[in-house]
Design a protein around this motif. Structure first.
Motif, PDB file in Angstrom:
ATOM      1  N   ALA A 121       0.837  -1.200   0.000  1.00  0.00           N
ATOM      2  CA  ALA A 121       0.000   0.000   0.000  1.00  0.00           C
ATOM      3  C   ALA A 121       0.873   1.251   0.000  1.00  0.00           C
ATOM      4  O   ALA A 121       1.936   1.278   0.617  1.00  0.00           O
ATOM      5  N   VAL A 122       0.408   2.275  -0.698  1.00  0.00           N
ATOM      6  CA  VAL A 122       1.141   3.535  -0.811  1.00  0.00           C
ATOM      7  C   VAL A 122       0.239   4.678  -0.351  1.00  0.00           C
ATOM      8  O   VAL A 122      -0.876   4.843  -0.852  1.00  0.00           O
ATOM      9  N   SER A 123       0.747   5.460   0.599  1.00  0.00           N
ATOM     10  CA  SER A 123      -0.031   6.588   1.104  1.00  0.00           C
ATOM     11  C   SER A 123       0.327   7.856   0.332  1.00  0.00           C
ATOM     12  O   SER A 123       1.501   8.184   0.165  1.00  0.00           O
ATOM     13  N   VAL A 124      -0.710   8.551  -0.160  1.00  0.00           N
ATOM     14  CA  VAL A 124      -0.527   9.732  -0.997  1.00  0.00           C
ATOM     15  C   VAL A 124      -1.343  10.886  -0.424  1.00  0.00           C
ATOM     16  O   VAL A 124      -2.513  10.718  -0.065  1.00  0.00           O
ATOM     17  N   VAL A 125      -0.734  12.065  -0.372  1.00  0.00           N
ATOM     18  CA  VAL A 125      -1.437  13.273   0.045  1.00  0.00           C
ATOM     19  C   VAL A 125      -1.415  14.271  -1.097  1.00  0.00           C
ATOM     20  O   VAL A 125      -0.356  14.583  -1.642  1.00  0.00           O
ATOM     21  N   ASP A 126      -2.585  14.757  -1.460  1.00  0.00           N
ATOM     22  CA  ASP A 126      -2.737  15.782  -2.488  1.00  0.00           C
ATOM     23  C   ASP A 126      -3.022  17.102  -1.784  1.00  0.00           C
ATOM     24  O   ASP A 126      -4.093  17.295  -1.214  1.00  0.00           O
ATOM     25  N   LEU A 127      -2.048  18.006  -1.813  1.00  0.00           N
ATOM     26  CA  LEU A 127      -2.176  19.289  -1.119  1.00  0.00           C
ATOM     27  C   LEU A 127      -2.852  20.322  -2.028  1.00  0.00           C
ATOM     28  O   LEU A 127      -2.424  20.540  -3.149  1.00  0.00           O
ATOM     29  N   GLY A 128      -3.898  20.964  -1.517  1.00  0.00           N
ATOM     30  CA  GLY A 128      -4.632  21.937  -2.308  1.00  0.00           C
ATOM     31  C   GLY A 128      -5.371  21.254  -3.443  1.00  0.00           C
ATOM     32  O   GLY A 128      -5.204  21.582  -4.618  1.00  0.00           O
ATOM     33  N   SER A 129      -6.227  20.316  -3.097  1.00  0.00           N
ATOM     34  CA  SER A 129      -6.776  19.364  -4.073  1.00  0.00           C
ATOM     35  C   SER A 129      -7.744  19.972  -5.070  1.00  0.00           C
ATOM     36  O   SER A 129      -7.901  19.453  -6.170  1.00  0.00           O
ATOM     37  N   GLY A 130      -8.430  21.058  -4.715  1.00  0.00           N
ATOM     38  CA  GLY A 130      -9.370  21.678  -5.642  1.00  0.00           C
ATOM     39  C   GLY A 130     -10.482  20.727  -6.045  1.00  0.00           C
ATOM     40  O   GLY A 130     -11.192  20.181  -5.209  1.00  0.00           O
ATOM     41  N   SER A 131     -10.621  20.483  -7.344  1.00  0.00           N
ATOM     42  CA  SER A 131     -11.672  19.601  -7.854  1.00  0.00           C
ATOM     43  C   SER A 131     -11.410  18.139  -7.524  1.00  0.00           C
ATOM     44  O   SER A 131     -12.299  17.297  -7.695  1.00  0.00           O
ATOM     45  N   GLY A 132     -10.183  17.821  -7.092  1.00  0.00           N
ATOM     46  CA  GLY A 132      -9.816  16.444  -6.821  1.00  0.00           C
ATOM     47  C   GLY A 132      -9.211  15.739  -8.018  1.00  0.00           C
ATOM     48  O   GLY A 132      -9.014  14.520  -7.992  1.00  0.00           O
ATOM     49  N   ALA A 133      -8.873  16.491  -9.060  1.00  0.00           N
ATOM     50  CA  ALA A 133      -8.356  15.880 -10.287  1.00  0.00           C
ATOM     51  C   ALA A 133      -7.133  15.013 -10.028  1.00  0.00           C
ATOM     52  O   ALA A 133      -7.066  13.862 -10.486  1.00  0.00           O
ATOM     53  N   LEU A 134      -6.158  15.535  -9.288  1.00  0.00           N
ATOM     54  CA  LEU A 134      -4.925  14.788  -9.043  1.00  0.00           C
ATOM     55  C   LEU A 134      -5.187  13.590  -8.136  1.00  0.00           C
ATOM     56  O   LEU A 134      -4.748  12.470  -8.411  1.00  0.00           O
ATOM     57  N   ALA A 135      -5.886  13.827  -7.046  1.00  0.00           N
ATOM     58  CA  ALA A 135      -6.165  12.762  -6.087  1.00  0.00           C
ATOM     59  C   ALA A 135      -6.941  11.624  -6.725  1.00  0.00           C
ATOM     60  O   ALA A 135      -6.627  10.443  -6.524  1.00  0.00           O
ATOM     61  N   LEU A 136      -7.949  11.956  -7.504  1.00  0.00           N
ATOM     62  CA  LEU A 136      -8.802  10.934  -8.097  1.00  0.00           C
ATOM     63  C   LEU A 136      -8.107  10.204  -9.246  1.00  0.00           C
ATOM     64  O   LEU A 136      -8.324   9.006  -9.442  1.00  0.00           O
ATOM     65  N   ALA A 137      -7.267  10.921  -9.993  1.00  0.00           N
ATOM     66  CA  ALA A 137      -6.510  10.250 -11.052  1.00  0.00           C
ATOM     67  C   ALA A 137      -5.585   9.196 -10.459  1.00  0.00           C
ATOM     68  O   ALA A 137      -5.496   8.064 -10.953  1.00  0.00           O
ATOM     69  N   ILE A 138      -4.905   9.558  -9.378  1.00  0.00           N
ATOM     70  CA  ILE A 138      -3.996   8.613  -8.734  1.00  0.00           C
ATOM     71  C   ILE A 138      -4.767   7.448  -8.117  1.00  0.00           C
ATOM     72  O   ILE A 138      -4.408   6.285  -8.272  1.00  0.00           O
ATOM     73  N   ALA A 139      -5.849   7.769  -7.417  1.00  0.00           N
ATOM     74  CA  ALA A 139      -6.620   6.717  -6.738  1.00  0.00           C
ATOM     75  C   ALA A 139      -7.201   5.708  -7.724  1.00  0.00           C
ATOM     76  O   ALA A 139      -7.225   4.504  -7.444  1.00  0.00           O
ATOM     77  N   THR A 140      -7.649   6.176  -8.869  1.00  0.00           N
ATOM     78  CA  THR A 140      -8.279   5.275  -9.831  1.00  0.00           C
ATOM     79  C   THR A 140      -7.271   4.548 -10.712  1.00  0.00           C
ATOM     80  O   THR A 140      -7.545   3.445 -11.182  1.00  0.00           O
ATOM     81  N   GLU A 162     -18.299  16.436  -4.522  1.00  0.00           N
ATOM     82  CA  GLU A 162     -19.102  15.935  -5.641  1.00  0.00           C
ATOM     83  C   GLU A 162     -18.320  14.884  -6.425  1.00  0.00           C
ATOM     84  O   GLU A 162     -18.853  13.818  -6.762  1.00  0.00           O
ATOM     85  N   ASN A 163     -17.074  15.189  -6.729  1.00  0.00           N
ATOM     86  CA  ASN A 163     -16.273  14.292  -7.559  1.00  0.00           C
ATOM     87  C   ASN A 163     -15.861  13.023  -6.824  1.00  0.00           C
ATOM     88  O   ASN A 163     -15.870  11.925  -7.402  1.00  0.00           O
ATOM     89  N   VAL A 164     -15.491  13.163  -5.575  1.00  0.00           N
ATOM     90  CA  VAL A 164     -15.131  11.977  -4.788  1.00  0.00           C
ATOM     91  C   VAL A 164     -16.340  11.047  -4.670  1.00  0.00           C
ATOM     92  O   VAL A 164     -16.233   9.827  -4.831  1.00  0.00           O
ATOM     93  N   SER A 165     -17.503  11.614  -4.403  1.00  0.00           N
ATOM     94  CA  SER A 165     -18.724  10.818  -4.282  1.00  0.00           C
ATOM     95  C   SER A 165     -19.067  10.113  -5.587  1.00  0.00           C
ATOM     96  O   SER A 165     -19.497   8.958  -5.601  1.00  0.00           O
ATOM     97  N   PHE A 166     -18.817  10.804  -6.705  1.00  0.00           N
ATOM     98  CA  PHE A 166     -19.189  10.280  -8.017  1.00  0.00           C
ATOM     99  C   PHE A 166     -18.172   9.292  -8.568  1.00  0.00           C
ATOM    100  O   PHE A 166     -18.526   8.324  -9.239  1.00  0.00           O
ATOM    101  N   ILE A 167     -16.869   9.527  -8.271  1.00  0.00           N
ATOM    102  CA  ILE A 167     -15.802   8.750  -8.929  1.00  0.00           C
ATOM    103  C   ILE A 167     -15.175   7.705  -8.021  1.00  0.00           C
ATOM    104  O   ILE A 167     -15.018   6.537  -8.411  1.00  0.00           O
ATOM    105  N   ASP A 168     -14.776   8.096  -6.811  1.00  0.00           N
ATOM    106  CA  ASP A 168     -14.062   7.147  -5.940  1.00  0.00           C
ATOM    107  C   ASP A 168     -14.207   7.589  -4.486  1.00  0.00           C
ATOM    108  O   ASP A 168     -13.468   8.454  -3.999  1.00  0.00           O
ATOM    109  N   GLU A 169     -15.132   6.970  -3.784  1.00  0.00           N
ATOM    110  CA  GLU A 169     -15.428   7.376  -2.413  1.00  0.00           C
ATOM    111  C   GLU A 169     -14.330   6.991  -1.430  1.00  0.00           C
ATOM    112  O   GLU A 169     -14.361   7.406  -0.268  1.00  0.00           O
ATOM    113  N   LYS A 170     -13.354   6.208  -1.897  1.00  0.00           N
ATOM    114  CA  LYS A 170     -12.268   5.809  -0.989  1.00  0.00           C
ATOM    115  C   LYS A 170     -11.296   6.964  -0.721  1.00  0.00           C
ATOM    116  O   LYS A 170     -10.529   6.917   0.244  1.00  0.00           O
ATOM    117  N   VAL A 171     -11.296   7.959  -1.570  1.00  0.00           N
ATOM    118  CA  VAL A 171     -10.434   9.124  -1.332  1.00  0.00           C
ATOM    119  C   VAL A 171     -10.952   9.876  -0.112  1.00  0.00           C
ATOM    120  O   VAL A 171     -12.126  10.229  -0.036  1.00  0.00           O
TER     121      VAL A 171
END
Length: 284
Positions: A121-140, A162-171
Motif C-alpha cells: 500500500a502507498v499513502s498519498v497526500v494531495d495538497l490543495g486538491s481543488g476539484s480532486g483531479a490529481l487525487a482521483l486520477a492517482i486513486a483510480t 461531488e467528484n469523490v462521491s461520483f468517482i471514488d469514495e475511498k479518497v
C-alpha cells in the motif's frame, strides 16, 4: 428538421468564431443543452429523440443562445457545461474551483511512475486538491494507494466532494489549511499544484474574471504558496518519500533552491507544451 437543426448549429459556430472562440465549442454547448454527447450531434435519430424529450425547440434555442452569449463574455466553457476532462476522468466543476489543465497530466504521470516502483500500500497526500483531479486520477489509476485530498476553500470543497462521491469514495477529504494539515502523519508521496502565478501577471479573461484567485496567485513572486507547500511536504513525507510539485515555468531554479534543504534527486520536468512545469524530489 435536420436541415433546420444544422443551420441552427452553424449559427452558433459563426457567433463563437466572430468572437474569437473555437467553433467546436458550439457543438459542446449544444450537446450540453440537449443532454447528449458531442458525437451524438452527428446522429440524427439521437438528436431527434433528445429534441422530442425536451418537447419544445424554443427552449433549446433560448438555452443555447444564452450559453453562447455567456461564452462570448469569456465565461469558461467548463463552467457552462459543468464538466472538465482530466486524463481518463470526467470531473464536475463550476465557479469557485480551478479548472484542471492538460499540462498537469504529466505531473500525475510522474507520481504514477514512482508508485509503480513501490510494493504494498502507498499513502498519498494531495495538497490543495481543488476539484480532486490529481487525487482521483492517482486513486483510480493506482488502486494500491490510500489518497488524502487536502483543501481549505469551501467553494472548492463542494466540487471535491461531488467528484469523490461520483468517482471514488475511498479518497479521504480533509478540510484544512495546508500549513496545519495532518500533523503527526507520515506518507509515501505528496503531490501538489499550489497557487504559483505572480500577483502582477496578467491572465486571460476566462481565467482572471472567473476562476478563483486563491487557487491562482502565489504572492509577489508567485513563490509564497509553493514555499508553504514544500514545507508541509517536508513535514509529511517519510525518509525517501516522493514529492511532485507544479510551478510557474520561470520558477524552476527557485523551487530547486527551496527543496535543497530537505530533498535530494531534484529534477525539473517539462509539460506537454515543452515548458518547465513541475519538479520532483526525494525526501532525505
Amino acid at each position: 428538421m435536420e436541415l433546420t437543426f444544422k443551420e441552427f448549429l452553424r449559427g452558433g459556430k459563426e457567433q463563437l468564431a466572430t468572437a474569437g472562440f473555437a467553433e467546436v465549442e458550439a457543438e459542446l454547448l449544444l450537446a450540453h443543452t440537449l443532454g447528449i454527447s458531442r458525437m451524438d450531434l452527428h446522429n440524427p435519430l439521437t438528436v431527434e429523440n433528445a429534441l422530442s424529450a425536451i418537447g419544445d425547440m424554443t427552449i433549446v434555442e433560448e438555452t443555447f443562445w444564452k450559453l453562447l452569449d455567456r461564452r462570448c463574455a469569456h465565461e469558461p466553457l467548463q463552467y457552462l457545461t459543468g464538466v472538465a476532462y482530466f486524463r481518463h476522468l470526467e470531473l464536475k466543476v463550476g465557479p469557485g474551483v480551478l479548472i484542471p489543465r492538460p499540462e498537469t497530466e504529466l505531473l500525475v504521470e510522474a507520481v504514477l511512475t514512482h508508485i509503480e516502483k513501490l510494493s504494498g500500500a502507498v499513502s498519498v497526500v494531495d495538497l490543495g486538491s481543488g476539484s480532486g483531479a490529481l487525487a482521483l486520477a492517482i486513486a483510480t489509476e493506482a488502486p494500491q494507494t490510500h489518497v488524502i485530498a487536502v483543501e481549505k476553500s469551501p467553494e472548492a470543497i463542494h466540487w471535491l466532494k461531488e467528484n469523490v462521491s461520483f468517482i471514488d469514495e475511498k479518497v479521504r477529504i480533509l478540510e484544512s489549511d495546508v500549513a496545519t494539515a495532518l500533523d503527526g502523519v507520515k506518507c509515501d508521496v505528496v503531490i501538489a499544484n499550489p497557487p504559483y502565478v505572480p500577483d502582477a501577471q496578467e491572465l486571460p479573461r476566462d481565467v482572471a474574471d472567473h476562476e478563483p484567485a486563491i487557487a491562482l496567485f502565489g504572492g509577489v513572486d508567485g513563490m509564497k504558496a509553493p514555499r508553504l507547500f514544500i514545507s508541509t511536504a517536508s513535514r509529511l513525507l517519510k525518509e525517501g518519500g516522493f514529492l511532485a510539485i507544479e510551478h510557474h515555468e520561470e520558477q524552476g531554479a527557485a523551487i530547486a533552491d527551496v527543496l535543497s534543504d530537505d530533498f535530494t534527486d531534484i529534477l525539473l520536468h517539462q509539460d506537454l507544451s515543452g515548458r518547465p512545469r513541475f519538479t520532483t524530489a526525494v525526501r532525505r
